[in-house]
Motif scaffolding. Structure first.
Motif, PDB file in Angstrom:
ATOM      1  N   HIS A  27      21.206 -21.232  44.034  1.00  0.00           N
ATOM      2  CA  HIS A  27      19.916 -20.847  43.453  1.00  0.00           C
ATOM      3  C   HIS A  27      19.781 -21.278  41.999  1.00  0.00           C
ATOM      4  O   HIS A  27      18.679 -21.355  41.475  1.00  0.00           O
ATOM      5  N   LEU A  32      14.161 -23.427  46.011  1.00  0.00           N
ATOM      6  CA  LEU A  32      14.209 -22.912  47.381  1.00  0.00           C
ATOM      7  C   LEU A  32      13.940 -24.012  48.416  1.00  0.00           C
ATOM      8  O   LEU A  32      14.604 -24.084  49.441  1.00  0.00           O
ATOM      9  N   GLU A  33      12.958 -24.911  48.098  1.00  0.00           N
ATOM     10  CA  GLU A  33      12.579 -25.957  49.061  1.00  0.00           C
ATOM     11  C   GLU A  33      13.791 -26.831  49.406  1.00  0.00           C
ATOM     12  O   GLU A  33      14.008 -27.176  50.565  1.00  0.00           O
ATOM     13  N   ARG A  35      17.023 -25.957  48.914  1.00  0.00           N
ATOM     14  CA  ARG A  35      18.062 -25.119  49.544  1.00  0.00           C
ATOM     15  C   ARG A  35      17.785 -24.964  51.042  1.00  0.00           C
ATOM     16  O   ARG A  35      18.699 -24.958  51.855  1.00  0.00           O
ATOM     17  N   GLU A  36      16.500 -24.861  51.371  1.00  0.00           N
ATOM     18  CA  GLU A  36      16.128 -24.747  52.791  1.00  0.00           C
ATOM     19  C   GLU A  36      16.536 -26.001  53.563  1.00  0.00           C
ATOM     20  O   GLU A  36      16.998 -25.933  54.686  1.00  0.00           O
ATOM     21  N   ARG A  37      16.379 -27.148  52.906  1.00  0.00           N
ATOM     22  CA  ARG A  37      16.638 -28.425  53.606  1.00  0.00           C
ATOM     23  C   ARG A  37      18.125 -28.729  53.740  1.00  0.00           C
ATOM     24  O   ARG A  37      18.519 -29.489  54.617  1.00  0.00           O
ATOM     25  N   ALA A  39      20.414 -26.306  54.063  1.00  0.00           N
ATOM     26  CA  ALA A  39      21.113 -25.159  54.676  1.00  0.00           C
ATOM     27  C   ALA A  39      21.713 -25.578  56.018  1.00  0.00           C
ATOM     28  O   ALA A  39      21.180 -26.459  56.697  1.00  0.00           O
ATOM     29  N   THR A  41      22.990 -24.193  59.787  1.00  0.00           N
ATOM     30  CA  THR A  41      23.092 -23.074  60.724  1.00  0.00           C
ATOM     31  C   THR A  41      24.588 -22.927  61.038  1.00  0.00           C
ATOM     32  O   THR A  41      25.365 -23.873  60.798  1.00  0.00           O
ATOM     33  N   SER A  65      27.227 -21.340  54.109  1.00  0.00           N
ATOM     34  CA  SER A  65      25.790 -21.554  53.932  1.00  0.00           C
ATOM     35  C   SER A  65      25.058 -20.224  54.038  1.00  0.00           C
ATOM     36  O   SER A  65      25.123 -19.549  55.067  1.00  0.00           O
ATOM     37  N   CYS A  67      21.361 -17.947  52.242  1.00  0.00           N
ATOM     38  CA  CYS A  67      20.009 -18.278  51.780  1.00  0.00           C
ATOM     39  C   CYS A  67      20.021 -18.804  50.333  1.00  0.00           C
ATOM     40  O   CYS A  67      19.090 -19.466  49.909  1.00  0.00           O
ATOM     41  N   SER A  70      24.609 -23.531  49.717  1.00  0.00           N
ATOM     42  CA  SER A  70      25.253 -24.314  50.780  1.00  0.00           C
ATOM     43  C   SER A  70      26.432 -24.994  50.113  1.00  0.00           C
ATOM     44  O   SER A  70      26.249 -25.793  49.191  1.00  0.00           O
TER      45      SER A  70
END
Lengths: 446, 273
Positions: A27, A32-33, A35-37, A39, A41, A65, A67, A70
């Motif tokens: 962070h 965030l955009e 970090r989302e990409r 991340a 699963t 990984s 929120c 990663s």
């Protein structure tokens, strides 16, 4: 014997110099955009770790990984100078992101810094909310999954087990994560200051928004006995009630329901006071004056200010809770030096262990080298025209084997006994000490 | 007859160490500081017990003949009662309030203790010893309920103002404080009723009559009544909380009056503390 020593140290395979490398973003470095990409699963994390290990780039890998981060932890047999770049390339390929997008967003750590980073992460020192507890469980899960997947080895096993120990110690020995730092958690903590254990108590939540949901989660985590939810929209109350195993009530039944709970949480919007002093007076009469805690999280307030000061009614609003949160944040910050001291202690322990593992690898390599030289010498001597008898060969073999054992045993026993030697073995002086070259001269003297 | 203070000093040192442990437990948390504090308290109680035992051997009776003996016994019973409450309710956070009183009481006893031990041959026998010891136990239990009630009132005030300090989070909840205080009052009430009964029996055996008009007896009956009223009021929700704590704290004023002024100036035969 040296072989026993090596077995004790690693618990599995013997290795040479193993370096830890870490790349990742969190962070603080990435929005965030992004970090989302990047991340992973849980399944992707396992697949990526396995691929990296199979490709021969690294020997061990774990991906953490969450929120907010990663991170890829890898162990390579040799120098890690080019390893971070390789890992970043893999990171970029895996998520189909141009390398340029990761520029300045990815951090790299190696050796001591990598271990220290992981220990700080599990302690909650690197979290968005200082001292948060969830990260310890998330790292534990990532480690368990990787261990089950076979992408870990002795170094990452030790590193992550040490990290989990650090996380537990920081939480047990400091107050980094004890005081609530969200308004919802602070409100629930305050109710515990009144009622103690919440198990036998009942709560009424008025509202079904995000804040109400946070309060409900906190109440459930603290073991609240019964939960009733009331909202202008009955459907939303019912939906939340279903999720949290509570009971939804019709909006019209709100006043009648006030008699039962010990805790009322108001989290509704609107400009009128939904809960007035006279309503509370009636409720207190009906409940024989039993203590009641009212938490008003609404802005503007939904509880009439005149209700403050009623006997056995404890009323808290967002200002009260905000002040507590600020106070607790400062208290958590004051605990950072104690937590950092625990982290440093365990980093040193881990590095000492790693050095001893490297030392063991070095000794094993030496043993192999000496053994191959021995075999070669014996072969050239006995296969020649003037080769001795089989008895001579047997005696010479036994003698040379014992000689190798003695040569290797001395530094091995030094490594076992002397902690200072477990620090990174650098320079000839350390090697002389490790192999006991200075001692051997003294011993030979009559 | 002379009496050595060695064990008293050892007990004082251990109480002080235990107090330090309780303070650390309050501010730093963690189970170990609390456990060590409790362990030190147990050791202090044992050392204190041996100090009382030594004194008993010297005077061949329970040490209550003089101010020292009475105060020392009171301090010991205060510590024992608190330890019992701590174990029963599993709460250590009020140890740092109770233990200083134990230290203070014992320290004053040590400082004012006479080197020569007085003894009244009339004040002998198991019945009399039980009467006094259980009476002091009742005072100790009431003292703890007083301290718990004061903590309750302070915490209640802090909560109402909505600005709790950092140590606030370590204190037991209001509900726990109330239950601890009530347990302490129950112990005190039963002990005082028993001590009073034993006193009547002992007096009747000695003199053949009961001195009901003695100020000490009258004040003791008042103490019994006010604490009994407190327990009855605690059954009603409307009286529970700050009101009950205030009543409990005020009741202790009568106990103090009985323990000090009545013994010193009013009673005819209750010259023992």
């Amino acid at each position: 014997m040296a072989s026993n020593f090596i077995g004790e140290q690693s618990g599995s395979t013997i290795r040479g110099r193993a370096e830890i490398a870490l790349i990742g973003c969190n962070h603080q470095t990435a929005p965030l955009e992004l970090r989302e990409r990047v991340a992973f699963t849980p399944e992707q994390a396992l697949r990526a770790a396995k691929e990296l290990c199979n490709s021969g780039t690294i020997e061990e890998a774990i991906i953490v990984s969450t929120c907010n981060r990663s991170e890829l932890y890898g162990v390579a047999e040799e120098s890690v100078e080019s390893l971070p770049d390789t890992l970043i390339s893999y990171f970029s390929d895996f998520h189909k992101l141009p390398l340029g997008e990761l520029n300045g967003r990815i951090y790299q750590r190696a050796g001591r810094e990598a271990a220290q980073h992981l220990f700080r992460v599990v302690s909650g020192l690197d979290s968005m909310m200082l001292g948060e507890a969830e990260i310890l469980g998330q790292v534990r899960e990532a480690y368990k999954r990787a261990a089950g997947n076979g992408s870990t080895g002795p170094v990452l096993h030790r590193l992550f087990q040490s990290a989990l120990e650090v996380g537990k110690r920081v939480r047990a020995e400091t107050e980094l994560g004890t005081r609530p730092v969200s308004v919802a958690a602070a409100g629930v903590k305050l109710t515990e200051r009144i009622f103690g254990d919440l198990k036998g108590h009942r709560a009424l939540i008025v509202g079904a928004g995000a804040v109400a949901e946070q309060v409900v989660e906190n109440l459930r985590a603290r073991g609240i006995g019964e939960l009733e939810l009331v909202n202008r929209s009955f459907e939303r109350a019912e939906e939340l009630a279903r999720r949290v195993s509570g009971k939804a009530l019709e909006w019209e039944g709100f006043e009648a329901a006030m008699v039962r709970p010990d805790i009322i949480v108001m989290s509704v919007s609107g400009s009128t006071h939904l809960l007035t002093r006279s309503m509370l007076e009636h409720a207190m009469l009906a409940r024989s004056g039993r203590a009641l805690c009212v938490i008003d999280l609404s802005v503007p307030r939904s509880v009439e200010p005149e209700a403050e000061g009623m006997y056995n009614v404890y009323l808290f609003n967002v200002d009260h809770l905000g002040e507590i949160v600020e106070q607790n944040k400062k208290a958590r910050e004051a605990e950072i030096p104690r937590a950092e001291a625990i982290v440093d202690e365990h980093v040193n322990k881990f590095l000492a262990w790693q050095s001893s593992l490297e030392g063991a690898g070095l000794l094993e390599a030496l043993r192999h080298r000496l053994e191959s030289e021995r075999q070669s010498l014996l072969a050239s001597h006995f296969n020649g025209a003037h080769g001795g008898s089989s008895v001579d060969r047997e005696r010479l073999e036994k003698l040379t084997r014992e000689l190798i054992d003695r040569v290797v045993e001395l530094p091995a026993s030094h490594l076992r006994r002397e902690r200072k030697l477990r620090r990174p073995v650098e320079g000839l002086a350390a090697l002389r000490e490790l192999f006991g070259l200075d001692d051997s001269e003294d011993k030979e003297k009559p | 007859m002379t009496y050595s203070m060695g064990m008293d000093i050892a007990a004082l040192v251990l109480y002080a160490a235990s107090f330090t442990g309780y303070v650390l437990h309050l501010y730093r948390g963690g189970h170990w500081s609390g456990r060590i504090a409790t362990l030190l308290l147990v050791l202090a109680i044992v050392a204190h017990y041996y100090a009382l035992l030594e004194r008993s051997h010297v005077i061949h009776a329970i040490p209550y003949d003089d101010l020292y003996g009475s105060m020392s016994l009171f301090a010991w019973l205060l510590a024992v009662t608190y330890l019992g409450l701590e174990v029963f309710h599993r709460r250590r956070a009020v140890g740092f309030v109770v233990v200083p009183f134990v230290i203070l009481w014992l320290a004053v006893a040590v400082v004012v203790a006479p080197s020569r031990v007085p003894h009244d041959p009339a004040a002998n026998g198991a019945l009399f010893a039980l009467h006094i010891t259980i009476g002091i136990l009742a005072y100790a239990a009431f003292a703890i309920s007083f301290l718990l009630s004061v903590i309750y009132l302070i915490q209640n005030r802090v909560l109402r103002r909505g600005r709790p300090g950092l140590a606030f989070w370590r204190f037991p909840a209001l509900d726990v404080l109330e239950r601890m205080s009530r347990s302490s009052v129950v112990v005190g009430l039963v002990a005082l009723a028993l001590a009073t009964t034993l006193g009547f029996v002992w007096e009747h055996r000695l003199t053949g009559h009961l001195a009901m008009a003695d100020p000490k007896v009258l004040v003791t009956l008042i103490v019994l009544a006010v604490y009994a009223i407190y327990l009855v009021l605690m059954r009603a929700s409307a009286w529970r909380g700050a009101r009950a704590a205030l009543i409990c704290a005020c009741n202790f004023a009568i106990v103090l009056f009985s323990y000090t002024a009545v013994n010193l100036y009013f009673t005819g035969f209750h010259r023992f503390f």
